[in-house]
Design a protein around this motif. Structure first.
Motif, PDB file in Angstrom:
ATOM      1  N   THR A  82       1.170  -5.530  -2.813  1.00 26.71           N
ATOM      2  CA  THR A  82       2.539  -5.631  -2.306  1.00 26.71           C
ATOM      3  C   THR A  82       2.796  -6.921  -1.541  1.00 26.71           C
ATOM      4  O   THR A  82       3.947  -7.349  -1.416  1.00 26.71           O
ATOM      5  CB  THR A  82       2.840  -4.465  -1.356  1.00 26.71           C
ATOM      6  N   GLY A  83       1.742  -7.489  -0.938  1.00 27.96           N
ATOM      7  CA  GLY A  83       1.929  -8.615  -0.028  1.00 27.96           C
ATOM      8  C   GLY A  83       2.207  -8.179   1.394  1.00 27.96           C
ATOM      9  O   GLY A  83       2.367  -9.012   2.275  1.00 27.96           O
ATOM     10  N   ASP A  84       2.237  -6.876   1.630  1.00 23.75           N
ATOM     11  CA  ASP A  84       2.482  -6.294   2.954  1.00 23.75           C
ATOM     12  C   ASP A  84       1.144  -5.849   3.530  1.00 23.75           C
ATOM     13  O   ASP A  84       0.500  -4.945   2.983  1.00 23.75           O
ATOM     14  CB  ASP A  84       3.440  -5.113   2.822  1.00 23.75           C
ATOM     15  N   ALA A  85       0.719  -6.464   4.623  1.00 21.68           N
ATOM     16  CA  ALA A  85      -0.590  -6.153   5.192  1.00 21.68           C
ATOM     17  C   ALA A  85      -0.702  -4.700   5.629  1.00 21.68           C
ATOM     18  O   ALA A  85      -1.801  -4.122   5.630  1.00 21.68           O
ATOM     19  CB  ALA A  85      -0.870  -7.077   6.380  1.00 21.68           C
ATOM     20  N   ASP A  86       0.410  -4.088   6.014  1.00 16.36           N
ATOM     21  CA  ASP A  86       0.368  -2.690   6.462  1.00 16.36           C
ATOM     22  C   ASP A  86       0.249  -1.712   5.293  1.00 16.36           C
ATOM     23  O   ASP A  86      -0.346  -0.634   5.435  1.00 16.36           O
ATOM     24  CB  ASP A  86       1.616  -2.360   7.281  1.00 16.36           C
ATOM     25  N   ARG A  87       0.810  -2.086   4.143  1.00 15.53           N
ATOM     26  CA  ARG A  87       0.723  -1.253   2.940  1.00 15.53           C
ATOM     27  C   ARG A  87       0.424  -2.176   1.761  1.00 15.53           C
ATOM     28  O   ARG A  87       1.311  -2.517   0.980  1.00 15.53           O
ATOM     29  CB  ARG A  87       2.024  -0.485   2.709  1.00 15.53           C
ATOM     30  N   PRO A  88      -0.830  -2.595   1.646  1.00 15.43           N
ATOM     31  CA  PRO A  88      -1.150  -3.681   0.711  1.00 15.43           C
ATOM     32  C   PRO A  88      -1.074  -3.306  -0.768  1.00 15.43           C
ATOM     33  O   PRO A  88      -0.983  -4.196  -1.620  1.00 15.43           O
ATOM     34  CB  PRO A  88      -2.586  -4.051   1.091  1.00 15.43           C
ATOM     35  N   ILE A  89      -1.097  -2.013  -1.088  1.00 17.28           N
ATOM     36  CA  ILE A  89      -1.125  -1.579  -2.481  1.00 17.28           C
ATOM     37  C   ILE A  89       0.123  -0.747  -2.776  1.00 17.28           C
ATOM     38  O   ILE A  89       0.502   0.130  -1.987  1.00 17.28           O
ATOM     39  CB  ILE A  89      -2.379  -0.725  -2.769  1.00 17.28           C
ATOM     40  N   ILE A 139     -10.322  -5.460  -2.901  1.00 13.64           N
ATOM     41  CA  ILE A 139     -10.137  -6.716  -2.165  1.00 13.64           C
ATOM     42  C   ILE A 139      -9.005  -6.602  -1.142  1.00 13.64           C
ATOM     43  O   ILE A 139      -8.659  -7.579  -0.504  1.00 13.64           O
ATOM     44  CB  ILE A 139      -9.895  -7.910  -3.109  1.00 13.64           C
ATOM     45  N   CYS A 140      -8.472  -5.395  -0.990  1.00 13.78           N
ATOM     46  CA  CYS A 140      -7.435  -5.153   0.017  1.00 13.78           C
ATOM     47  C   CYS A 140      -7.889  -4.144   1.064  1.00 13.78           C
ATOM     48  O   CYS A 140      -7.062  -3.494   1.712  1.00 13.78           O
ATOM     49  CB  CYS A 140      -6.156  -4.662  -0.658  1.00 13.78           C
ATOM     50  N   GLY A 141      -9.203  -4.012   1.213  1.00 14.09           N
ATOM     51  CA  GLY A 141      -9.729  -3.145   2.259  1.00 14.09           C
ATOM     52  C   GLY A 141      -9.648  -1.657   1.954  1.00 14.09           C
ATOM     53  O   GLY A 141      -9.721  -0.841   2.882  1.00 14.09           O
TER      54      GLY A 141
END
Length: 279
Positions: free
Chosen positions: A119-126, A158-160
């Motif tokens: 998504t590009g949103d660190a709080d909700r990356p997927i 790769i997004c934790g």
């Protein structure tokens, strides 16, 4: 000049033959010419390599769709090989954004491309599962029946979010939605890769050169991997050589780095028209 249809058929057939093949990632037309001349059979663009070459960080949204496609167009024009593109997350959250990106990619002669579920949103990356599938389905419908091989990427690792079960479920759903190659970067070990491959019905791409374990082509082929890319690692290798050369001058006042450089004549031969992809 090979047509897009011929390039697509070559690219498709690489995924059907036994074993695994390596699809390296040039970041400029010149690097594409070199890789094609050395004997690789297909190429893929790299958003990270492009970002570093134009003085930007490799981060979501750092490079526009226009910049990505302009770079891809230069690479397509430089060589006579199939080229697939790193199309990031389709440059928008909506399914229609993925459709537009795939259409524009086909318009410039690309015969493949990947869409991520980030998504590009660190709080909700997927992206949520259903939206992620909807986006891949829209992309697949756009290129259905066209000379274009769609790769769908599940970015959990790769997004934790090291969730193998969810990654497999996403890729299975992406396959059902029409993706023809499946890709989950960042898997931690060969056992995880083998589990992924066993549970999928389409060719699997793995990226190497990002650091960590250094598995061989044969190691990966034995797990069921079909395609191996290198992401931005070739570009970073070139930058590493630049830094070492500069530091040698600054710290030692010597120029021995030139012993490892291509000669002017060698570089010129690589750039000669008609060399890449015509070994």
């Amino acid at each position: 000049m090979t047509s897009s249809l011929q390039k697509y058929e070559t690219f498709r057939d690489l995924h059907a033959r036994p074993g695994a093949f390596v699809m390296p990632n040039p970041w400029t037309a010149g690097s594409a010419l070199i890789l094609g001349s050395l004997g690789f059979e297909a190429l893929a663009t790299t958003s990270a390599g492009l970002a570093f070459s134009i003085g930007k960080q490799d981060s979501e949204g750092a490079i526009s769709r226009d910049e990505i496609l302009a770079n891809a167009c230069d690479i397509v024009a430089a060589c006579d090989l199939p080229v697939s593109a790193d199309l990031e997350n389709g440059f928008g959250a909506a399914a229609k954004d993925c459709q537009q990106t795939i259409q524009q990619a086909m318009d410039i002669g690309l015969v493949g491309g990947s869409i991520e579920d980030t998504t590009g949103d660190a709080d909700r990356p997927i992206y949520d599962f259903d939206l992620a599938v909807e986006r891949i389905q829209a992309a697949a419908e756009t290129c259905a029946g066209k000379p274009f091989l769609l790769t769908a990427r599940a970015e959990n690792f790769i997004c934790g979010r090291p969730d193998l079960a969810d990654t497999i479920a996403r890729l299975q759903a992406f396959s059902d939605a029409g993706a023809e190659v499946l890709y989950a970067p960042g898997l931690p070990d060969l056992a995880s890769i083998a589990t992924l491959c066993r549970n999928l019905d389409k060719p699997v791409n793995v990226v190497m050169g990002l650091g960590g374990p250094n598995w061989s082509v044969s190691d990966l082929a034995d797990t069921g991997v079909k395609r191996i890319s290198v992401g931005g690692s070739f570009a970073r290798a070139a930058l590493g050589a630049l830094v070492r050369a500069a530091n040698e001058i600054l710290e030692q006042g010597t120029f021995s780095y030139a012993d490892q450089a291509l000669s002017h004549a060698e570089a010129s031969r690589f750039m000669a028209p008609g060399t890449a992809g015509n070994n």
